[in-house]
Design a protein around this motif. Sequence first.
Motif, PDB file in Angstrom:
ATOM      1  N   UNK A  23       0.130  -1.068  -0.111  1.00  0.00           N
ATOM      2  CA  UNK A  23       0.244   0.211  -0.297  1.00  0.00           C
ATOM      3  C   UNK A  23       0.974   1.342   0.166  1.00  0.00           C
ATOM      4  N   UNK A  24       1.932   1.392   0.419  1.00  0.00           N
ATOM      5  CA  UNK A  24       3.151   1.953   0.787  1.00  0.00           C
ATOM      6  C   UNK A  24       3.172   2.643  -0.754  1.00  0.00           C
ATOM      7  N   UNK A  25       3.663   1.633  -1.788  1.00  0.00           N
ATOM      8  CA  UNK A  25       4.535   1.998  -2.794  1.00  0.00           C
ATOM      9  C   UNK A  25       2.766   2.550  -3.720  1.00  0.00           C
ATOM     10  N   UNK A  26       2.316   2.112  -4.103  1.00  0.00           N
ATOM     11  CA  UNK A  26       0.527   2.039  -4.253  1.00  0.00           C
ATOM     12  C   UNK A  26       0.042   3.454  -3.908  1.00  0.00           C
ATOM     13  N   UNK A  27       0.120   3.921  -2.972  1.00  0.00           N
ATOM     14  CA  UNK A  27      -0.136   5.225  -2.605  1.00  0.00           C
ATOM     15  C   UNK A  27       1.422   6.546  -3.088  1.00  0.00           C
ATOM     16  N   UNK A  28       2.051   5.626  -3.465  1.00  0.00           N
ATOM     17  CA  UNK A  28       3.439   6.722  -4.187  1.00  0.00           C
ATOM     18  C   UNK A  28       3.461   6.771  -5.371  1.00  0.00           C
ATOM     19  N   UNK A  29       3.362   6.045  -5.693  1.00  0.00           N
ATOM     20  CA  UNK A  29       2.634   5.944  -7.965  1.00  0.00           C
ATOM     21  C   UNK A  29       1.600   6.056  -7.960  1.00  0.00           C
ATOM     22  N   UNK A  30       0.283   6.764  -7.448  1.00  0.00           N
ATOM     23  CA  UNK A  30      -0.784   6.181  -8.201  1.00  0.00           C
ATOM     24  C   UNK A  30      -1.329   7.086  -8.310  1.00  0.00           C
ATOM     25  N   UNK A 174     -11.425  10.553  -5.905  1.00  0.00           N
ATOM     26  CA  UNK A 174     -11.427   8.964  -6.013  1.00  0.00           C
ATOM     27  C   UNK A 174     -10.210   7.968  -6.214  1.00  0.00           C
ATOM     28  N   UNK A 175      -9.530   7.724  -6.851  1.00  0.00           N
ATOM     29  CA  UNK A 175      -8.229   7.269  -6.857  1.00  0.00           C
ATOM     30  C   UNK A 175      -7.432   7.309  -5.507  1.00  0.00           C
ATOM     31  N   UNK A 176      -6.505   8.943  -5.483  1.00  0.00           N
ATOM     32  CA  UNK A 176      -6.649   9.246  -4.261  1.00  0.00           C
ATOM     33  C   UNK A 176      -6.974   8.541  -2.645  1.00  0.00           C
ATOM     34  N   UNK A 177      -8.395   9.275  -2.922  1.00  0.00           N
ATOM     35  CA  UNK A 177      -9.278   8.429  -1.438  1.00  0.00           C
ATOM     36  C   UNK A 177      -9.167   7.746  -0.625  1.00  0.00           C
TER      37      UNK A 177
END
Length: 420
Positions: A23-30, A174-177
Motif C-alpha cells: 500500500x505504501x508503493x501504491x500511494x507513492x506511485x498512483x 477518488x483514486x487518491x481517497x
Amino acid sequence: MTDALMRKVSWRLLPFLMLCYFVAYLDRVNVGFAALTMNRDLGLSAEAYGFGAGIFFLGYFLFEVPSNVILERVGARTWIARIMISWAILSASTAFVVGERSFVLVRFLLGLAEAGFFPGIILYLTYWYPSERRAGIVGTFMMAVPISAAVGSPLSAWIMAAADGAHGLAGWQWLYLLEAAPSLLLGLAVPFVLTDRPAMASWLTPAERDELAREIERDRQATRRPALGLRQALVHPQVLGLALVYLGLSAGLYGVGLWLPQIVKGFGLSTLETGFVTAIPYLVAAAGMVAWTRMSDRRGERIWHVAFPAFAGALALAVSGQTGSPVPAMALLSLAMLGVFCALPTFWTLPTALLSGSAAAGGIALINAVGGLGGFIGPYLVGWIKDATGRFDLALAAIAALMIAAGLLTLVLGRTMRDG
C-alpha cells in the motif's frame, strides 16, 4: 539456526510487512495514473508534473536519517505506525489539490511523512535474519513493489473509470481517497502485529527466542567490521558510494514507473487498457526477482548480482525507445524493469553487511535518502526532456545512462569492500 524457526518468523512478519509496503508503493506511485486526467484538469505541463511527482523524494531526503534514528531508539512498532497513518492522511489530501503549487506542496509533505519507512524495515529485518539469508528475505519483501504495481495499475485505471463524476469528484480524486484507506487501517494495526525485537516475541517459545538471539549475535560477530559511529557512517566513502549506486537504480525505478502509464497510453489505448498493459513489466519483475536473490544467497555473491541486472536493464531501456511498435517496446520495458527489480533487493545486502547499531540506522537511512533523490531526478528528467524534445526515447536513454553508472560504481565499490 533451523529452517523451521526461520519459517515461523517469516510467516509471522513478512506477509504483514509486504502488505504495508504494497500500500505504501501504491500511494507513492498512483500519481502516475492520476496524471492521465489530473494533468489536464489542473493544467500541469509534463515538466510541472515530473517536478511534482519527483519532489516527494526531496521531502523524503530531508527527514530520512532523523526518522530512521528515531525508529532505532523508540522501536519499529511505534514509529512505523506513525509513518503509515500520517502518509495515509496526506495521500488522501492529494485529491483536493487545485493547481501546481498545491500539488507540489502535498507531494513534498507526503515524502516527509513516509521518510524512514523503507530503510526502517530494512533495519528491522536485520534484527530477525542473519546476513546469509537477507538477499532472499529482502527480495521476498520487495516483491510487494512489482505486485503492487501489477495489481494497482488495472485497479487504479478501473477506479478512475468507474468513479469518475461520483458525488462531483473526478476519477483521479477518488483514486487518491480510496487507495489511502488501506494505509490508514494497516497503520492502526501495526502495534498489534509487529514485535520490536526477538526477545519480546511472545509468539516464540523461550527456547526459540534464545536460539534466534544467539544466531543473530553470532552473525554480527562473524561479519563484524571496524566499528563505525553514527557520524562516521554518514561520511564514510563506501556509504556515500552505495548511496550513489542507489540513486542510479532509483532513477531507473521511478523515472520509468511514474511515466509508464503515459508511455503506454501513447500507444493509443483506453485508460482501462492502459492499466492492464502497464501491469505487464511488473509481473515479469515479480516472477524474476525472488529467483535472482535466492541465487545470490546460494552463491554468496552480491556485487555482480547488482551490477549485471543494472547493465542489462539499462540496455533494454535504451533500446525500448528506438522501436516503432508497441509489442517490442513493452517487451524491452519489461526487461528493463526486471533488471531494476533484480538489482535492488541484492543491493540492500551490501550496507547491512557494512554497518550495525546506530551506524546502521543512520547509514541505511542516508543511503536511501541520497539514493531516493534518484526518484526526483528520474521523473523530472523525463518530463524536462519530453517537454524540450517531444520525445520519450531520449528521456529513457538518459535514465539508462544513470543505471549504467550505478552498475560501474557497484563494481568499483565491490573491489574496495573486499580490500577493506
